[in-house]
Design a protein around this motif. Structure first.
Motif, PDB file in Angstrom:
ATOM      1  N   ARG A  82       0.715  -1.199   0.309  1.00  0.00           N
ATOM      2  CA  ARG A  82      -0.106  -0.041  -0.153  1.00  0.00           C
ATOM      3  C   ARG A  82       0.824   1.151   0.144  1.00  0.00           C
ATOM      4  O   ARG A  82       0.534   2.051  -0.612  1.00  0.00           O
ATOM      5  CB  ARG A  82      -1.041  -0.065   1.143  1.00  0.00           C
ATOM      6  CG  ARG A  82      -2.201  -0.806   0.840  1.00  0.00           C
ATOM      7  CD  ARG A  82      -3.288  -0.802   2.046  1.00  0.00           C
ATOM      8  NE  ARG A  82      -2.472  -1.863   2.889  1.00  0.00           N
ATOM      9  CZ  ARG A  82      -3.138  -2.089   4.087  1.00  0.00           C
ATOM     10  NH1 ARG A  82      -4.204  -1.497   4.512  1.00  0.00           N
ATOM     11  NH2 ARG A  82      -2.502  -2.885   5.040  1.00  0.00           N
ATOM     12  N   LEU A  85       2.190   1.818  -3.441  1.00  0.00           N
ATOM     13  CA  LEU A  85       1.234   2.013  -4.306  1.00  0.00           C
ATOM     14  C   LEU A  85       0.922   3.854  -4.121  1.00  0.00           C
ATOM     15  O   LEU A  85       0.713   4.589  -5.186  1.00  0.00           O
ATOM     16  CB  LEU A  85      -0.150   1.531  -4.278  1.00  0.00           C
ATOM     17  CG  LEU A  85      -0.112   0.177  -4.660  1.00  0.00           C
ATOM     18  CD1 LEU A  85      -1.245  -0.674  -4.342  1.00  0.00           C
ATOM     19  CD2 LEU A  85       0.195   0.078  -6.428  1.00  0.00           C
ATOM     20  N   ARG A  86       0.985   4.145  -2.768  1.00  0.00           N
ATOM     21  CA  ARG A  86       0.734   5.555  -2.584  1.00  0.00           C
ATOM     22  C   ARG A  86       2.002   6.246  -3.012  1.00  0.00           C
ATOM     23  O   ARG A  86       1.596   7.493  -3.513  1.00  0.00           O
ATOM     24  CB  ARG A  86       0.493   5.962  -1.102  1.00  0.00           C
ATOM     25  CG  ARG A  86      -0.787   5.397  -0.780  1.00  0.00           C
ATOM     26  CD  ARG A  86      -0.963   5.789   0.975  1.00  0.00           C
ATOM     27  NE  ARG A  86       0.212   5.416   1.747  1.00  0.00           N
ATOM     28  CZ  ARG A  86      -0.093   4.348   2.505  1.00  0.00           C
ATOM     29  NH1 ARG A  86      -1.056   3.419   2.206  1.00  0.00           N
ATOM     30  NH2 ARG A  86       1.105   3.745   3.168  1.00  0.00           N
ATOM     31  N   ALA A  88       3.900   5.750  -5.499  1.00  0.00           N
ATOM     32  CA  ALA A  88       3.595   5.612  -7.069  1.00  0.00           C
ATOM     33  C   ALA A  88       2.898   6.681  -7.445  1.00  0.00           C
ATOM     34  O   ALA A  88       3.100   7.456  -8.721  1.00  0.00           O
ATOM     35  CB  ALA A  88       3.365   4.085  -7.477  1.00  0.00           C
ATOM     36  N   GLU A  89       1.618   6.922  -6.913  1.00  0.00           N
ATOM     37  CA  GLU A  89       0.693   7.860  -7.241  1.00  0.00           C
ATOM     38  C   GLU A  89       1.476   9.365  -6.926  1.00  0.00           C
ATOM     39  O   GLU A  89       1.081  10.311  -7.772  1.00  0.00           O
ATOM     40  CB  GLU A  89      -0.741   7.865  -6.266  1.00  0.00           C
ATOM     41  CG  GLU A  89      -1.594   6.821  -6.827  1.00  0.00           C
ATOM     42  CD  GLU A  89      -2.055   7.077  -8.253  1.00  0.00           C
ATOM     43  OE1 GLU A  89      -2.487   8.022  -8.447  1.00  0.00           O
ATOM     44  OE2 GLU A  89      -2.131   6.147  -9.013  1.00  0.00           O
ATOM     45  N   ALA A  90       2.117   9.573  -5.957  1.00  0.00           N
ATOM     46  CA  ALA A  90       2.902  10.694  -5.529  1.00  0.00           C
ATOM     47  C   ALA A  90       3.889  10.896  -6.410  1.00  0.00           C
ATOM     48  O   ALA A  90       4.465  12.181  -6.318  1.00  0.00           O
ATOM     49  CB  ALA A  90       2.961  10.829  -4.161  1.00  0.00           C
ATOM     50  N   THR A  91       4.598  10.051  -7.096  1.00  0.00           N
ATOM     51  CA  THR A  91       5.648  10.318  -8.018  1.00  0.00           C
ATOM     52  C   THR A  91       5.574  10.902  -9.493  1.00  0.00           C
ATOM     53  O   THR A  91       4.638  10.433 -10.135  1.00  0.00           O
ATOM     54  CB  THR A  91       6.341   8.985  -8.115  1.00  0.00           C
ATOM     55  OG1 THR A  91       6.746   8.418  -6.724  1.00  0.00           O
ATOM     56  CG2 THR A  91       7.851   8.860  -8.995  1.00  0.00           C
ATOM     57  N   HIS A  93       5.664  11.561 -13.312  1.00  0.00           N
ATOM     58  CA  HIS A  93       5.920  10.624 -14.342  1.00  0.00           C
ATOM     59  C   HIS A  93       7.307  10.630 -14.799  1.00  0.00           C
ATOM     60  O   HIS A  93       7.759  11.650 -14.948  1.00  0.00           O
ATOM     61  CB  HIS A  93       4.760  10.873 -15.662  1.00  0.00           C
ATOM     62  CG  HIS A  93       4.806  10.013 -16.595  1.00  0.00           C
ATOM     63  ND1 HIS A  93       4.556   8.690 -16.542  1.00  0.00           N
ATOM     64  CD2 HIS A  93       5.625  10.419 -17.799  1.00  0.00           C
ATOM     65  CE1 HIS A  93       4.904   8.057 -17.775  1.00  0.00           C
ATOM     66  NE2 HIS A  93       5.560   9.018 -18.428  1.00  0.00           N
ATOM     67  N   ILE A  97       9.975   5.476  -8.788  1.00  0.00           N
ATOM     68  CA  ILE A  97       9.050   5.514  -7.578  1.00  0.00           C
ATOM     69  C   ILE A  97      10.113   5.119  -6.107  1.00  0.00           C
ATOM     70  O   ILE A  97      10.769   4.101  -5.997  1.00  0.00           O
ATOM     71  CB  ILE A  97       7.913   4.394  -7.757  1.00  0.00           C
ATOM     72  CG1 ILE A  97       7.442   4.586  -8.824  1.00  0.00           C
ATOM     73  CG2 ILE A  97       7.133   4.220  -6.364  1.00  0.00           C
ATOM     74  CD1 ILE A  97       6.517   3.546  -9.325  1.00  0.00           C
ATOM     75  N   ASN A 101       8.218   9.120  -1.135  1.00  0.00           N
ATOM     76  CA  ASN A 101       7.218   9.887  -1.557  1.00  0.00           C
ATOM     77  C   ASN A 101       5.871   9.415  -1.171  1.00  0.00           C
ATOM     78  O   ASN A 101       4.728  10.263  -1.711  1.00  0.00           O
ATOM     79  CB  ASN A 101       7.112   9.494  -2.981  1.00  0.00           C
ATOM     80  CG  ASN A 101       8.438  10.287  -3.965  1.00  0.00           C
ATOM     81  OD1 ASN A 101       9.132  11.022  -3.271  1.00  0.00           O
ATOM     82  ND2 ASN A 101       8.551   9.803  -5.249  1.00  0.00           N
ATOM     83  N   ASP A 102       5.931   8.342  -0.388  1.00  0.00           N
ATOM     84  CA  ASP A 102       4.427   7.962   0.112  1.00  0.00           C
ATOM     85  C   ASP A 102       4.192   9.291   1.290  1.00  0.00           C
ATOM     86  O   ASP A 102       4.325   9.509   2.147  1.00  0.00           O
ATOM     87  CB  ASP A 102       4.584   6.927   1.074  1.00  0.00           C
ATOM     88  CG  ASP A 102       3.394   6.431   1.724  1.00  0.00           C
ATOM     89  OD1 ASP A 102       2.201   7.004   1.716  1.00  0.00           O
ATOM     90  OD2 ASP A 102       3.428   5.306   2.575  1.00  0.00           O
TER      91      ASP A 102
END
Length: 107
Positions: A82, A85-86, A88-91, A93, A97, A101-102
């Motif tokens: 989890r 994934l958080r 990744a969303e905040a990194t 493009h 990752i 960055n979480d």
């Protein structure tokens, strides 16, 4: 000139899972026989249909061995997944990752 043959991995994480399995087996965490049995159970679980033999199944088998050996339990893997994934969303493009960055990471 023909197009190059595709590599054995569709994404970098697949190569990483492969490398982890080989490295952990070579370090003695499990035998190839145990790996084959565990991967077989991930592909053909007793309570469901056969799944494709892809690197997602490799990852599931590796997680099962790590939990069985007490290296990383199911809860720890879920928490880390989890967080990844958080992150990744905040990194942005195109950037690597990193767990830092979480947005829920304490700091």
């Amino acid at each position: 000139m023909s197009a190059p043959e595709p590599g054995p991995f569709a994404a970098p994480w697949e190569a990483q899972v492969f490398a982890l399995v080989v490295s952990l087996q070579e370090s003695g965490l499990f035998t190839w026989a145990e790996w084959a049995d565990t991967l077989g159970a991930a592909i053909r679980p007793p309570d469901g249909p056969e799944a494709p033999a892809n690197y997602g199944r490799w990852l599931a088998a590796l997680e099962a061995i790590l939990a069985r050996r007490g290296v990383a339990g199911t809860d720890a893997v879920e928490v880390r997944s989890r967080a990844f994934l958080r992150a990744a969303e905040a990194t942005p493009h195109g950037q690597p990752i990193v767990l830092g960055n979480d947005p829920l990471r304490g700091g």
